[in-house]
Design a protein around this motif. Structure first.
Motif, PDB file in Angstrom:
ATOM      1  N   PRO B  59     -41.718  36.440   8.662  1.00 39.97           N
ATOM      2  CA  PRO B  59     -42.829  37.338   7.961  1.00 39.97           C
ATOM      3  C   PRO B  59     -42.837  37.169   6.500  1.00 39.97           C
ATOM      4  CG  PRO B  59     -40.978  38.904   8.609  1.00 39.97           C
ATOM      5  CD  PRO B  59     -40.945  37.247   9.269  1.00 39.97           C
ATOM      6  N   GLU B  60     -43.979  37.247   6.073  1.00 47.35           N
ATOM      7  CA  GLU B  60     -44.071  37.222   4.523  1.00 47.35           C
ATOM      8  C   GLU B  60     -43.316  38.272   3.839  1.00 47.35           C
ATOM      9  OE1 GLU B  60     -46.445  34.135   3.922  1.00 47.35           O
ATOM     10  OE2 GLU B  60     -46.173  35.523   2.098  1.00 47.35           O
ATOM     11  N   ILE B  61     -42.871  38.055   2.699  1.00 47.25           N
ATOM     12  CA  ILE B  61     -42.135  39.265   2.000  1.00 47.25           C
ATOM     13  C   ILE B  61     -42.827  40.393   1.263  1.00 47.25           C
ATOM     14  CG2 ILE B  61     -40.404  39.863  -0.058  1.00 47.25           C
ATOM     15  CD1 ILE B  61     -39.457  36.795   0.437  1.00 47.25           C
ATOM     16  N   GLU B  62     -42.967  41.520   1.728  1.00 49.40           N
ATOM     17  CA  GLU B  62     -43.759  42.490   1.441  1.00 49.40           C
ATOM     18  C   GLU B  62     -43.479  42.705  -0.189  1.00 49.40           C
ATOM     19  OE1 GLU B  62     -45.776  44.574   3.490  1.00 49.40           O
ATOM     20  OE2 GLU B  62     -45.137  43.058   5.097  1.00 49.40           O
ATOM     21  N   ASP B  63     -44.179  43.585  -0.910  1.00 46.51           N
ATOM     22  CA  ASP B  63     -44.001  43.845  -2.131  1.00 46.51           C
ATOM     23  C   ASP B  63     -42.932  44.750  -2.409  1.00 46.51           C
ATOM     24  OD1 ASP B  63     -47.365  43.859  -3.297  1.00 46.51           O
ATOM     25  OD2 ASP B  63     -46.139  42.290  -3.243  1.00 46.51           O
ATOM     26  N   ASP B  64     -42.724  45.655  -1.660  1.00 39.95           N
ATOM     27  CA  ASP B  64     -41.699  46.693  -1.922  1.00 39.95           C
ATOM     28  C   ASP B  64     -40.618  46.065  -1.321  1.00 39.95           C
ATOM     29  OD1 ASP B  64     -42.593  48.869   0.886  1.00 39.95           O
ATOM     30  OD2 ASP B  64     -42.368  46.966   0.765  1.00 39.95           O
ATOM     31  N   GLU B  65     -40.115  44.764  -0.793  1.00 36.95           N
ATOM     32  CA  GLU B  65     -39.114  44.546  -0.003  1.00 36.95           C
ATOM     33  C   GLU B  65     -37.923  44.340  -1.264  1.00 36.95           C
ATOM     34  OE1 GLU B  65     -40.398  42.066   3.349  1.00 36.95           O
ATOM     35  OE2 GLU B  65     -38.143  41.955   3.360  1.00 36.95           O
ATOM     36  N   PRO B  66     -38.223  43.508  -2.299  1.00 36.06           N
ATOM     37  CA  PRO B  66     -37.163  43.096  -3.036  1.00 36.06           C
ATOM     38  C   PRO B  66     -36.878  44.384  -3.892  1.00 36.06           C
ATOM     39  CG  PRO B  66     -39.169  41.640  -3.216  1.00 36.06           C
ATOM     40  CD  PRO B  66     -39.509  42.728  -2.591  1.00 36.06           C
ATOM     41  N   PRO B  67     -35.375  44.467  -3.684  1.00 35.85           N
ATOM     42  CA  PRO B  67     -34.968  45.799  -4.573  1.00 35.85           C
ATOM     43  C   PRO B  67     -34.836  45.793  -6.090  1.00 35.85           C
ATOM     44  CG  PRO B  67     -32.922  44.423  -3.638  1.00 35.85           C
ATOM     45  CD  PRO B  67     -34.452  43.778  -3.297  1.00 35.85           C
ATOM     46  N   PHE B  68     -35.143  44.496  -6.845  1.00 34.37           N
ATOM     47  CA  PHE B  68     -35.085  44.491  -8.134  1.00 34.37           C
ATOM     48  C   PHE B  68     -36.252  43.389  -8.697  1.00 34.37           C
ATOM     49  CE2 PHE B  68     -32.555  40.923  -7.954  1.00 34.37           C
ATOM     50  CZ  PHE B  68     -31.710  41.015  -6.996  1.00 34.37           C
ATOM     51  N   ASP B  69     -36.364  43.406  -9.779  1.00 33.64           N
ATOM     52  CA  ASP B  69     -37.103  42.427 -10.476  1.00 33.64           C
ATOM     53  C   ASP B  69     -36.436  41.216 -10.984  1.00 33.64           C
ATOM     54  OD1 ASP B  69     -39.099  44.800 -12.209  1.00 33.64           O
ATOM     55  OD2 ASP B  69     -39.529  43.816 -10.425  1.00 33.64           O
ATOM     56  N   ILE B  70     -37.158  39.679 -10.634  1.00 31.22           N
ATOM     57  CA  ILE B  70     -36.732  38.919 -11.069  1.00 31.22           C
ATOM     58  C   ILE B  70     -37.565  38.218 -12.041  1.00 31.22           C
ATOM     59  CG2 ILE B  70     -35.301  38.139  -9.031  1.00 31.22           C
ATOM     60  CD1 ILE B  70     -37.420  36.642  -7.939  1.00 31.22           C
ATOM     61  N   PRO B  71     -37.235  37.218 -12.599  1.00 33.71           N
ATOM     62  CA  PRO B  71     -37.947  36.396 -13.825  1.00 33.71           C
ATOM     63  C   PRO B  71     -39.328  35.759 -13.082  1.00 33.71           C
ATOM     64  CG  PRO B  71     -35.838  35.690 -14.140  1.00 33.71           C
ATOM     65  CD  PRO B  71     -35.795  36.777 -13.012  1.00 33.71           C
ATOM     66  N   GLU B  72     -40.273  35.810 -14.007  1.00 35.82           N
ATOM     67  CA  GLU B  72     -41.636  35.271 -13.535  1.00 35.82           C
ATOM     68  C   GLU B  72     -41.558  33.709 -12.753  1.00 35.82           C
ATOM     69  OE1 GLU B  72     -44.459  38.048 -14.593  1.00 35.82           O
ATOM     70  OE2 GLU B  72     -45.008  35.962 -15.128  1.00 35.82           O
ATOM     71  N   HIS B  73     -40.622  33.113 -13.392  1.00 35.74           N
ATOM     72  CA  HIS B  73     -40.841  31.573 -12.925  1.00 35.74           C
ATOM     73  C   HIS B  73     -39.860  31.450 -11.644  1.00 35.74           C
ATOM     74  CE1 HIS B  73     -37.199  31.976 -15.516  1.00 35.74           C
ATOM     75  NE2 HIS B  73     -36.679  30.638 -15.150  1.00 35.74           N
ATOM     76  N   TRP B  74     -39.129  32.530 -11.199  1.00 36.56           N
ATOM     77  CA  TRP B  74     -38.435  32.551 -10.119  1.00 36.56           C
ATOM     78  C   TRP B  74     -39.328  33.016  -8.691  1.00 36.56           C
ATOM     79  CZ3 TRP B  74     -32.885  34.511  -9.979  1.00 36.56           C
ATOM     80  CH2 TRP B  74     -31.979  33.928 -11.244  1.00 36.56           C
ATOM     81  N   VAL B  75     -38.821  32.797  -7.571  1.00 38.40           N
ATOM     82  CA  VAL B  75     -39.447  33.454  -6.359  1.00 38.40           C
ATOM     83  C   VAL B  75     -38.675  33.885  -5.317  1.00 38.40           C
ATOM     84  CG1 VAL B  75     -39.305  31.128  -5.025  1.00 38.40           C
ATOM     85  CG2 VAL B  75     -41.569  32.706  -4.983  1.00 38.40           C
ATOM     86  N   TRP B  76     -38.931  34.923  -4.488  1.00 31.62           N
ATOM     87  CA  TRP B  76     -38.083  35.426  -3.530  1.00 31.62           C
ATOM     88  C   TRP B  76     -38.673  34.618  -2.104  1.00 31.62           C
ATOM     89  CZ3 TRP B  76     -34.337  39.010  -3.822  1.00 31.62           C
ATOM     90  CH2 TRP B  76     -34.566  40.043  -4.872  1.00 31.62           C
ATOM     91  N   GLU B  77     -37.504  34.295  -1.634  1.00 25.28           N
ATOM     92  CA  GLU B  77     -37.972  33.378  -0.430  1.00 25.28           C
ATOM     93  C   GLU B  77     -36.778  34.074   0.888  1.00 25.28           C
ATOM     94  OE1 GLU B  77     -39.486  32.592   2.028  1.00 25.28           O
ATOM     95  OE2 GLU B  77     -40.148  30.662   1.248  1.00 25.28           O
ATOM     96  N   ARG B  78     -37.202  33.911   2.076  1.00 21.89           N
ATOM     97  CA  ARG B  78     -36.098  34.232   2.974  1.00 21.89           C
ATOM     98  C   ARG B  78     -35.158  33.042   3.381  1.00 21.89           C
ATOM     99  NH1 ARG B  78     -37.606  39.203   4.898  1.00 21.89           N
ATOM    100  NH2 ARG B  78     -39.866  39.762   5.060  1.00 21.89           N
ATOM    101  N   TRP B  79     -34.045  33.430   3.838  1.00 18.68           N
ATOM    102  CA  TRP B  79     -33.030  32.445   3.835  1.00 18.68           C
ATOM    103  C   TRP B  79     -33.473  31.473   4.971  1.00 18.68           C
ATOM    104  CZ3 TRP B  79     -27.833  32.900   2.129  1.00 18.68           C
ATOM    105  CH2 TRP B  79     -26.888  31.938   2.639  1.00 18.68           C
TER     106      TRP B  79
END
Lengths: 512, 448
Positions: B59-79
């Motif tokens: 599934p796509e990562i929901e907006d509220d899933e990440p517990p903290f902010d990361i820099p703009e040029h990074w991305v959250w991705e599933r393992w």
């Protein structure tokens, strides 16, 4: 009467007195009285030479107030002060006068003891902090009478007196507070034997305590004195130089040297670490022979440290004394210094610099490791003897571990270390061989009782001199004060290191 | 409890790393979307070649899933999207010889594989091939007490055997465009562990499967930045390790101090140094005291409630935290103590303990101290003597000597030094100790 009996009886009498509480105070009381008796005896001896004028004013010499004699040479008991009269005399007249203070004479204050000769100054310095603690004049008279039973005029007695004195000092070992000022005779004798002073040389102990090393040096030089050579007599009188900054051992040291025939003991009463700036020692400050057992576990004062070069400003007084000794040795001079294990394995910056300095300026040829309980029961700290000379930098150092003699589990008050225990070390000294310890079953580690290490090996090991150590260390119990000091020192050290490390981490994080 | 800073520091460093606070944007870095593209393309290739099997899209990562902010040029991705496959290990048992060697959870210690203990297993070379370990593989434990524990496989022995991993381990075949060291640090971070906990089913037999791992979200920086982060964290962790050593030394120091203090105070007391009285006679224990061991009546005679004609038989534990009173007929109570006597424990773990006796019989594990000349001794002083290093040191040497079960006997103890002070002096020493020792006890609490 036998010496032990004399001491016992002295103590018994003093125990009766309200004013003297505990062995330490009793000792303080004995010491100034011994000094005055001995000093008076020396004055009497010197008076046989017509030119000599006694230094202490009439009425205040031991022979006047403590031991008045009748014409026929028997004690004048009737005129001997006792009771309240004696206490009044001692407290109100004797003490102030001998300190060089004024007393009321015929209604006006007068300084009775106004001589400024060397010997007068000696008396005044020794008596400066002395106090009469006894409150009962009859007890005091008893004590004085006991003293008078030892006649220094008899050669035997004089030798016995100095022996008694030394056994008194040895007894100091049991008295925690002053044990630190007395090195066991066996150790000082061994040290002096191998440093081998010669008559005519200048010999120093800048942490002399009660004078153990100095007295051994004097004894050794005395053997070299020739009859009919007055210059030998003068050389001996001027040979020993000392320094001590606590009043009790200072007084004991002066008396010790007086008993060994030195008329004006050359002991500086003050802090040897704070005399002048390190770089200023030269010429007459330098000596041929140095023997010391410096205090350790003490914390060097800021002014002590400031006298030393910045890189060697250790807080440990033992380290500073090692540096001082290296500096004040003449070329080709020889020295022995007693240091704790901490000096050998310690690697904080200042210690490291001191060790490097020692091994660069001097030839540290031998380190003898002593078994733990040598200084028992005063302390169980492990100590070592550093032997070095100023013939050039160290090329190699021999280590020798002295093991407990047969039949001894540890030294104690009743079974102290003796000079003959060192015989095996003497044999090894002239005929040095490496001795490997028998290997334990199943063990592959090699340990050595005696081995030589080159300066490269030592430098490569970060100047860790903890070599040829004792294979199984029994846990040492220190005194409560030492235990607390140790703990605080280690804890503060660790706290400092931890703070440093945290700062390094912060720096890495880029935090200001 | 001692404050443990090292552990907290490590957690804080990792957190900062994954929030992007230990690194910064660099124009020359390959943008992270390119990285993701590369990964997707490689996966497609592998799929086409049949080297990996198709898996359900995550599934796509929901907006509220990440517990903290990361820099703009990074991305959250599933393992799961960062790995080519997630593979379970081989189900095989350990045997004494074979061609393949099996790495199990128990072979992972201190973040390393302990190659010496890895056993053979029954798989043939062909069967083993798919599980063959490669340098820099990441394994993680999916069950057991150490679920979630991870390791990077390094220094695989070059001895001709084929090394594989066992069933309770999962290998995450992460895409090689990702810095495995970055992933390993991720597996030590709080973010990893909290996601693991959420995904872990059951507490009795914790179990976390490949799905949980796949679903985990990972903050992903450009690959060059990953390397920079790893370098910084390595540096910081090394320093923290040094710090931890110091911290442990301090803890040890503080732990030992109160005991050292007590021993030093007691020793000084026995030398007269606490009271400045050095006038004692150094005697031998054997001249002053007799020790008399207790009796050992047959257990058949024991009962556990008091009864007429019976007397309590005290054993070592009855002077401790958990007494279990037993009673024996008076006729068997040949060795008895009165209240105020002193008993010494003689055997095993209790060797060295000293007790104020109660009225009753005592057993063979203890010995009564009998004063040869009672008028010479203040019992409280004698008690303190036995707490002092003189007696305690003796007990230690007995315990370290022959079997501690043998205990000590009269001859051993007879030659111990015993300082005999006058009665008044003993009293003074006792009073001093009564004041100082409780302070040392307090130290124990306050110093920690």
């Amino acid at each position: 009467m036998s010496l032990l009996n004399l001491i016992k009886r002295l103590q018994d009498v003093m125990r009766k007195d309200q004013g003297v509480d505990g062995d330490v105070q009793r000792l303080a009381q004995i010491v100034w009285m011994i000094f005055l008796k001995v000093f008076d005896y020396k004055e009497e001896e010197n008076e046989l030479d017509d030119d000599y004028k006694p230094v202490i004013p009439v009425g205040y010499r031991w022979r006047d107030w403590a031991n008045p004699m009748k014409e026929d040479g028997t004690p004048d008991i009737k005129n001997a002060l006792t009771g309240d009269d004696l206490i009044a005399f001692v407290d109100n007249k004797l003490m102030p006068v001998l300190k060089g203070n004024a007393i009321m004479v015929n209604g006006s204050p007068r300084v009775v003891f106004d001589s400024t000769s060397e010997q007068a100054l000696l008396v005044k310095t020794v008596m400066a902090d002395a106090q009469n603690l006894m409150k009962d004049g009859y007890n005091l008279r008893e004590v004085i009478n006991l003293f008078n039973q030892v006649d220094l005029g008899e050669r035997l007695d004089s030798h016995e007196f100095s022996e008694m004195y030394e056994s008194l000092l040895d007894g100091l070992q049991a008295m925690g507070k002053y044990g630190e000022f007395h090195t066991p005779k066996a150790i000082t004798r061994f040290g002096v034997d191998h440093v081998n002073p010669k008559l005519g040389q200048k010999c120093a102990d800048w942490a002399c305590g009660t004078g153990g090393f100095l007295v051994d040096i004097i004894d050794k030089l005395n053997e070299q004195k020739r009859l009919g050579h007055p210059e030998d007599y003068y050389a001996l009188q001027n040979a020993a130089i000392g320094g001590e900054f606590k009043p009790m051992p200072y007084r004991l040291c002066i008396t010790n040297l007086l008993l060994h025939g030195i008329d004006v003991p050359n002991i500086r009463y003050g802090d040897s670490l704070d005399i002048k700036n390190f770089s200023e020692y030269r010429g007459d400050d330098l000596v041929d022979i140095a023997c010391l057992n410096p205090p350790y576990g003490g914390v060097a004062s800021p002014s002590d440290k400031m006298s030393f070069p910045a890189n060697m400003r250790s807080s440990e007084t033992a380290d500073l004394f090692v540096a001082l000794t290296v500096k004040r040795l003449k070329k080709n001079g020889r020295a022995i210094v007693v240091v704790p294990d901490g000096f050998l394995f310690g690697n904080d910056n200042a210690k490291l610099e001191v060790k490097k300095y020692l091994m660069k300026e001097c030839n540290l040829h031998t380190i003898i490791r002593l078994p733990q309980s040598c200084f028992a029961p005063y302390t169980s700290i492990a100590t070592n003897l550093l032997f070095f000379d100023k013939t050039g930098p160290t090329a190699e150092t021999w280590f020798y571990r002295m093991d407990m003699p047969e039949g001894y589990k540890h030294f104690s008050k009743t079974k102290p270390i003796r000079r003959d225990h060192f015989n095996v070390v003497d044999e090894w000294w002239d005929n040095r061989t490496e001795i490997k310890d028998p290997q334990e079953e199943g063990s592959t580690t090699e340990t050595w009782k005696s081995k030589k290490y080159s300066i490269d090996e030592i430098a490569g090991n970060n100047y860790n001199l903890d070599l040829c150590g004792y294979p199984t260390e029994e846990k040492i119990i220190l005194s409560p004060e030492e235990t607390i000091k140790n703990f605080i020192e280690k804890r503060d050290q660790l706290d400092n290191k931890m703070d440093e490390k945290l700062k390094e981490i912060m720096d890495l994080l880029g935090v200001e | 409890m001692a404050h443990v800073l090292a552990k907290e520091l490590r957690e804080a460093i990792l957190q900062a790393a994954f929030e992007g606070k230990l690194s910064s944007f660099n124009n020359n870095d390959t943008p992270v979307y390119r990285l993701l593209e590369m990964i997707r393309n490689e996966k497609c290739e592998l799929l086409k070649k049949g080297l990996i099997s198709k898996t359900k899209p995550l599934p796509e990562i929901e907006d509220d899933e990440p517990p903290f902010d990361i820099p703009e040029h990074w991305v959250w991705e599933r393992w799961g999207n960062l790995s080519n496959s997630i593979q379970y290990g081989a189900n095989a048992g350990a045997i004494s010889s074979g061609v393949a060697k099996l790495v199990r959870i128990s072979d992972i210690q201190n973040n390393k594989v302990v190659w010496d203990t890895v056993p053979f297993c029954s798989l043939s070379k062909e069967e083993a091939k798919q599980y063959e370990l490669n340098e820099n593989d990441i394994l993680f434990a999916r069950t057991g007490g150490t679920v979630g524990k991870s390791v990077v496989v390094k220094n695989i022995p070059n001895d001709g055997f084929i090394y594989i991993f066992a069933g309770y381990l999962i290998r995450s075949n992460y895409n090689l465009n990702i810095d495995y060291r970055f992933l390993k640090y991720f597996m030590e971070s709080d973010l990893y562990w909290s996601q693991l906990k959420e995904g872990t089913i059951g507490s009795a037999q914790p179990n976390c499967n490949g799905k949980t791992l796949s679903k985990m979200i990972v903050p992903l920086p450009p690959i060059e930045e990953q390397a920079r982060i790893v370098a910084r964290v390595d540096e910081l962790m090394a320093k923290i390790d040094e710090y931890e050593k110091l911290e442990n030394e301090l803890v040890e120091l503080k732990k030992n101090f109160p005991g050292d203090m007590k021993a030093a105070v007691l020793q000084a007391a026995m030398q007269g140094k606490l009271t400045n009285i050095y006038d004692y006679v150094e005697c031998e224990y054997g001249n002053m005291f007799e020790i008399s061991g207790g009796s050992q009546p047959s257990k058949n005679a024991f009962i556990d409630t008091p009864k007429e004609g019976y007397i309590q038989l005290y054993q070592t534990r009855d002077y401790g935290e958990k007494p279990q009173p037993v009673y024996i007929p008076i006729k068997y109570a040949t060795k008895q103590t009165k209240e105020g006597d002193i008993l010494l424990a003689r055997y095993g773990g209790s060797l060295g303990k000293v007790f104020w006796a109660k009225d009753g019989a005592y057993n063979v594990a203890m010995a009564k101290v009998i004063f040869n000349k009672p008028e010479l001794h203040d019992p409280r002083f004698v008690y303190y003597y036995h707490l002092s290093p003189i007696y305690q040191g003796f007990c230690l040497s007995v315990a370290n000597g022959r079997s501690a079960q043998a205990g000590f006997n009269k001859d051993d103890i007879g030659s111990l030094p015993y300082p005999l002070f006058t009665i008044e002096e003993q009293k003074r020493i006792v009073e001093k100790l009564d004041k100082i020792l409780p302070l040392c006890e307090k130290l124990e609490k306050e110093i920690a």
